[in-house]
Design a protein around this motif. Structure first.
Motif, short mmCIF file in Angstrom:
data_model
loop_
_atom_site.label_atom_id
_atom_site.label_comp_id
_atom_site.label_asym_id
_atom_site.label_seq_id
_atom_site.Cartn_x
_atom_site.Cartn_y
_atom_site.Cartn_z
N HIS A 262 1.36 -1.75 0.17
CA HIS A 262 0.42 0.06 0.09
C HIS A 262 0.82 1.15 -0.18
O HIS A 262 1.88 1.36 0.29
CB HIS A 262 -0.52 -0.51 1.17
CG HIS A 262 -2.26 -1.27 1.12
ND1 HIS A 262 -1.94 -1.64 2.87
CD2 HIS A 262 -2.94 -2.08 0.31
CE1 HIS A 262 -3.24 -2.69 2.34
NE2 HIS A 262 -3.47 -2.71 0.97
N ARG A 263 0.75 2.18 -0.94
CA ARG A 263 1.24 3.32 -0.69
C ARG A 263 0.81 4.20 -0.17
O ARG A 263 -0.24 4.73 -0.48
CB ARG A 263 1.20 3.75 -2.24
CG ARG A 263 2.48 5.33 -2.81
CD ARG A 263 2.61 5.66 -4.29
NE ARG A 263 2.76 4.63 -4.14
CZ ARG A 263 4.72 4.43 -5.05
NH1 ARG A 263 5.05 5.43 -4.03
NH2 ARG A 263 5.08 3.63 -5.53
N GLY A 264 1.47 5.41 0.88
CA GLY A 264 1.19 5.84 1.78
C GLY A 264 -0.13 5.54 2.90
O GLY A 264 -0.55 6.89 3.59
N CYS A 265 0.66 4.66 3.18
CA CYS A 265 -0.57 4.12 4.49
C CYS A 265 0.03 4.78 6.00
O CYS A 265 0.82 5.10 6.30
CB CYS A 265 -0.81 3.03 4.79
SG CYS A 265 -0.36 1.56 4.63
N VAL A 266 -1.16 4.49 6.45
CA VAL A 266 -0.25 4.47 8.27
C VAL A 266 1.01 4.16 8.61
O VAL A 266 2.14 4.33 8.97
CB VAL A 266 -1.61 4.73 9.09
CG1 VAL A 266 -1.11 4.39 10.24
CG2 VAL A 266 -2.34 5.81 8.90
N GLY A 267 0.49 2.91 8.33
CA GLY A 267 1.68 2.04 8.56
C GLY A 267 3.50 2.11 7.71
O GLY A 267 4.19 1.51 8.01
N SER A 268 3.08 2.84 6.25
CA SER A 268 4.12 3.13 5.61
C SER A 268 5.06 3.90 6.16
O SER A 268 6.35 4.37 6.17
CB SER A 268 3.88 3.26 4.25
OG SER A 268 3.13 4.34 4.21
#
Length: 415
Positions: A262-268
């Motif tokens: 996923h791009r730019g999610c909280v976890g990233s």
């Protein structure tokens, strides 16, 4: 490893299972503190005669004791007050990580009597169950009379046909594991299993900073990002054990990719690994990046600023969705609140419902032993019973007495 000298061996397993009313009366005293017989009977909606039978049984089992006379209202005579005997039972709490086992023995009020930890010998289910059994035997030698056990672990834990199943635990590599049943069989006492963040939420709601709140959110930041949610006094589970799974909430479509792609999610941005990875420097770990940020390293400071922004977006979304009385942030990754409080607050302001009430954000220090204590709280909760229909009924009675109006049926959902 830490242990403390054992107190006198007063804890002992119950001679017989507690009845529903006995569990409810005990829960009332445990959660709300000492009360007179009249107050307990009123809050549970039962007669004084029925309560006398219930309290006699609890006193005989060493779970409740009578206290001094107290004036419990503006008028009338003093009443004898009943209170919990914390030493009446002992409980084992366990927290499993991908490579370590943390354990604690507590009393009935979830106060730690002993703490212990050791590396996991193996991640194979049978080996972990055997290791929990060994820890139970070791701690029982010092603290006999452990009545029940609770295990918290990262992953999805659901109830299927009355059975607790670890549907998936990526850190341990488990799928469809009846952990609670296996541990119950190994220990010879009832055991419960739960997602670790949800277990910690239960612990804080019952015995910690969430006491007295009907709604709260707990966010843990560390190896992953976890969310526990309390609504109408109950911890939300979800149909598939995944309530609060917001680690992949989008923050920036142009941001970095997380491990799931996923791009730019909280976890990233917010997980410890994401913060380390943002520096693109081999050999670093999270503690090293924290040290670099404290020394003023620009790259480390920037990684924490971006993490702080992601945390602020998450806090605002939860505030808008749940409208809690309190939001708690904890975990071994809470250094983000130290280095990026400005970015955190700015992201909350930018994403919060403009008509929403101010957010009561509470940043709490973190200790791994607290996760194990949360396991013991699971055991205490199950010892007191999880009959949600009874709990709902008593909540209705309490609201009727307190407000004089009928409760809203839409709020009467079980967790």
């Amino acid at each position: 490893m830490q242990t403390t000298s054992p107190p006198p061996a007063e804890g002992r397993p119950p001679r017989a299972p507690l009845s529903g009313l006995e569990r409810s009366a005990l829960r009332e005293l445990l959660i709300h503190g000492p009360k007179s017989r009249a107050e307990i009977a009123r809050d549970l909606g039962i007669s004084r005669t029925s309560l006398t039978v219930v309290m006699r049984a609890l006193i005989e089992q060493g779970l409740v004791a009578s206290g001094a006379l107290e004036l419990r209202g503006p008028t009338g005579r003093p009443s004898e007050v009943l209170h919990i005997r914390p030493e009446g039972r002992r409980f084992l709490g366990v927290k499993l990580t991908s490579d370590r086992l943390f354990a604690v023995v507590t009393d009935l009020k979830a106060q730690a009597l002993a703490e212990y930890d050791e590396p996991l010998a193996s991640r194979r289910v049978e080996d972990v169950v055997a290791q929990i059994g060994g820890v139970h035997e070791r701690l029982s030698a010092q603290f006999p009379g452990i009545a029940a056990a609770g295990i918290g672990l990262a992953g999805d834990v659901i109830a299927v046909g009355g059975h607790q199943i670890v549907r998936e635990s990526p850190f341990l590599g488990w799928r469809e594991v009846p952990l609670a049943e296996l541990v119950t069989e190994r220990l010879g006492v009832p055991a419960a299993a739960e997602n670790d963040v949800r277990a910690l939420t239960v612990a804080e709601h019952w015995f910690g900073i969430g006491v007295g709140y009907e709604s709260m959110v707990l966010i843990t930041v560390g190896a992953g990002v976890g969310v526990g949610i309390v609504v109408d006094g109950r911890v939300m589970t979800g149909a598939n054990g995944r309530a609060g799974s917001l680690e992949h909430l989008p923050v920036d479509p142009g941001g970095p990719r997380c491990a799931r792609g996923h791009r730019g999610c909280v976890g990233s941005y917010l997980s410890n690994a994401a913060i380390v990875g943002a520096l693109r420097t081999p050999g670093l770990d999270y503690a090293s990046v924290v040290a670099l940020a404290r020394s003023g390293d620009p790259a480390a400071e920037q990684a924490f600023r971006e993490a702080g922004h992601a945390l602020g977006v998450l806090v605002a979304v939860l505030a808008n969705t749940v409208d809690p009385q309190k939001i708690v942030v904890t975990g071994d990754g809470i250094a983000v609140t130290e280095f990026a409080r400005g970015e955190l607050d700015a992201a909350i302001a930018a994403n919060r419902d403009p008509d929403g009430a101010p957010i009561a954000l509470d940043v709490q220090p973190f200790e791994f032993d607290e996760w194990a204590r949360a396991g013991a709280v699971l055991a205490i909760r199950d010892f007191l019973g999880r009959d949600q229909e009874l709990v709902i009924l008593f909540d209705k009675v309490r609201r009727l007495v307190d407000t004089g109006s009928a409760p809203n049926p839409s709020t009467e959902e079980s967790a």
